[in-house]
Design a protein around this motif. Structure first.
Motif, PDB file in Angstrom:
ATOM      1  N   UNK A 174      19.955  57.866  64.987  1.00  3.64           N
ATOM      2  CA  UNK A 174      19.075  57.220  64.326  1.00  3.64           C
ATOM      3  C   UNK A 174      18.850  57.994  62.813  1.00  3.64           C
ATOM      4  N   UNK A 175      18.723  59.427  63.126  1.00  2.00           N
ATOM      5  CA  UNK A 175      18.585  60.275  61.994  1.00  2.00           C
ATOM      6  C   UNK A 175      19.692  60.208  60.982  1.00  2.00           C
ATOM      7  N   UNK A 176      21.036  60.172  61.169  1.00  4.96           N
ATOM      8  CA  UNK A 176      21.971  60.226  60.416  1.00  4.96           C
ATOM      9  C   UNK A 176      21.921  58.668  59.735  1.00  4.96           C
ATOM     10  N   UNK A 177      21.633  57.593  60.394  1.00  4.06           N
ATOM     11  CA  UNK A 177      21.400  56.406  59.795  1.00  4.06           C
ATOM     12  C   UNK A 177      20.427  56.185  58.993  1.00  4.06           C
ATOM     13  N   UNK A 195      31.732  58.944  59.927  1.00  5.52           N
ATOM     14  CA  UNK A 195      32.557  59.422  60.902  1.00  5.52           C
ATOM     15  C   UNK A 195      32.135  60.241  62.060  1.00  5.52           C
ATOM     16  N   UNK A 196      30.847  61.015  61.609  1.00  6.15           N
ATOM     17  CA  UNK A 196      30.025  61.508  62.600  1.00  6.15           C
ATOM     18  C   UNK A 196      29.307  60.908  63.601  1.00  6.15           C
ATOM     19  N   UNK A 197      28.582  59.564  62.853  1.00 10.21           N
ATOM     20  CA  UNK A 197      27.911  58.769  63.535  1.00 10.21           C
ATOM     21  C   UNK A 197      28.912  58.331  64.662  1.00 10.21           C
ATOM     22  N   UNK A 198      30.129  57.680  64.275  1.00  7.84           N
ATOM     23  CA  UNK A 198      31.040  57.306  65.121  1.00  7.84           C
ATOM     24  C   UNK A 198      31.536  58.022  66.247  1.00  7.84           C
ATOM     25  N   UNK A 200      29.343  60.611  67.538  1.00  2.82           N
ATOM     26  CA  UNK A 200      28.261  60.604  68.588  1.00  2.82           C
ATOM     27  C   UNK A 200      28.170  59.489  69.571  1.00  2.82           C
ATOM     28  N   UNK A 201      28.407  58.259  68.778  1.00  2.00           N
ATOM     29  CA  UNK A 201      28.567  57.116  69.731  1.00  2.00           C
ATOM     30  C   UNK A 201      29.836  57.111  70.734  1.00  2.00           C
ATOM     31  N   UNK A 202      30.642  57.631  70.454  1.00  4.48           N
ATOM     32  CA  UNK A 202      31.775  57.694  71.284  1.00  4.48           C
ATOM     33  C   UNK A 202      31.522  58.746  72.347  1.00  4.48           C
ATOM     34  N   UNK A 203      30.913  59.874  72.172  1.00  5.05           N
ATOM     35  CA  UNK A 203      30.321  60.872  72.784  1.00  5.05           C
ATOM     36  C   UNK A 203      29.537  60.229  74.173  1.00  5.05           C
ATOM     37  N   UNK A 204      28.646  59.166  73.996  1.00  6.04           N
ATOM     38  CA  UNK A 204      27.894  58.462  74.956  1.00  6.04           C
ATOM     39  C   UNK A 204      28.508  58.115  76.167  1.00  6.04           C
ATOM     40  N   UNK A 205      29.707  57.578  76.324  1.00  9.20           N
ATOM     41  CA  UNK A 205      30.537  57.394  77.414  1.00  9.20           C
ATOM     42  C   UNK A 205      30.430  58.445  78.435  1.00  9.20           C
ATOM     43  N   UNK A 206      30.723  59.574  78.020  1.00  6.84           N
ATOM     44  CA  UNK A 206      30.821  60.666  78.898  1.00  6.84           C
ATOM     45  C   UNK A 206      29.605  60.687  79.790  1.00  6.84           C
ATOM     46  N   UNK A 207      28.586  60.631  79.059  1.00  8.70           N
ATOM     47  CA  UNK A 207      27.213  60.744  79.797  1.00  8.70           C
ATOM     48  C   UNK A 207      27.002  59.532  80.750  1.00  8.70           C
TER      49      UNK A 207
END
Length: 211
Positions: A174-177, A195-198, A200-207
Motif C-alpha cells: 500500500x505504501x508503494x502504491x 516490479x517491486x510491488x509484484x 512483494x505480492x508473489x512473496x505472500x504465497x509462502x506465508x
C-alpha cells in the motif's frame, strides 16, 4: 703155502685210468672256480623270515566252519526279487499308459490349451502392472523433486524478504502504491516500483502456505 693163501693184488695200468680232462664236461658259465668267485662277490642271499603259525592264528580256538551255500535258498531269494521287479515294472507300464492316454484325450488337450492361454493372459497382465508400477514410481519421484524444489525456493525467497508476515507485506505494498499515485517519477523508476510491488505480492504465497 704162504704164497697160495695171499690175496691177489689188482694192478691198475694207465689204460684202465679214468678219462682225461678232455672227456669231462665243465659246468656252464665257466669253470668251477669262476662260479665260486661270483658267489663270493655277490654274497649269500638273505634268508626270508617267516612268522610262526602260532603268531598268525590262535590254535587254541577251533577254526570256524563255513557252511556250504544252499542253492535252493539262493534260487528262492532270486525268484522273490524277480517277482518284486516285475510288479514294479508293471506298475510303471500302467502309469505310462495312463499318461499317454490322458495326453491323447481331446478333453485333456482342451484343458491344457485353456491353461496355457490363461497363463499367457496372466503373464501379460503382470507385465502391464509392472509398467504401471514403474510409471507411478516415476510420478512419485517427480513430485518429490518438485516439492524439494518448492521448499528450496521458499527458503531462498524468505531469505530475501524483509518481512515476517503477510500484514507487513500488504502494508508495504500500500505504501508503494500510494507513492506511485502521489509522486511524479520517470518511466524507468515507475517500472522498478511496479516490479517491486509484484515481487512483494508473489512473496505472500509462502506465508499463506505456512498457515
Amino acid at each position: 703155502m704162504a704164497s697160495e693163501s695171499a690175496e691177489p693184488v689188482v694192478v691198475i695200468t694207465d689204460e684202465a685210468a679214468p678219462a682225461t680232462d678232455a672227456g669231462v664236461k665243465e659246468p656252464r658259465g665257466g669253470g668251477g672256480k669262476n662260479n665260486n668267485n661270483n658267489k663270493k662277490k655277490g654274497g649269500p642271499r638273505p634268508k626270508r623270515e617267516h612268522a610262526p603259525v602260532e603268531e598268525l592264528y590262535d590254535l587254541s580256538k577251533p577254526i570256524p566252519k563255513t557252511e556250504k551255500p544252499n542253492k535252493d535258498e539262493h534260487d528262492k531269494q532270486v525268484k522273490e526279487l524277480s517277482d518284486v521287479i516285475e510288479v514294479l515294472h508293471n506298475k510303471r507300464k500302467a502309469i505310462q499308459e495312463k499318461i499317454e492316454s490322458s495326453m491323447d484325450d481331446p478333453t485333456t488337450k482342451s484343458k491344457q490349451s485353456e491353461l496355457r492361454s490363461s497363463l499367457g493372459s496372466k503373464r501379460s497382465k503382470k507385465g502391464s502392472l509392472i509398467k504401471e508400477k514403474q510409471a507411478i514410481r516415476a510420478d512419485l519421484n517427480r513430485i518429490k523433486n518438485d516439492n524439494e524444489k518448492i521448499v528450496k525456493e521458499k527458503k531462498d525467497a524468505r531469505s530475501n524478504v524483509k518481512f515476517s508476515s503477510v500484514e507487513e507485506i500488504n502494508k508495504e505494498i500500500r505504501s508503494l502504491e500510494r507513492q506511485q499515485e502521489t509522486t511524479s517519477m520517470s518511466l524507468s523508476a515507475e517500472k522498478i516500483l511496479i516490479k517491486e510491488i509484484d515481487a512483494l505480492k508473489a512473496s505472500k504465497k509462502f506465508f499463506w502456505r505456512d498457515k
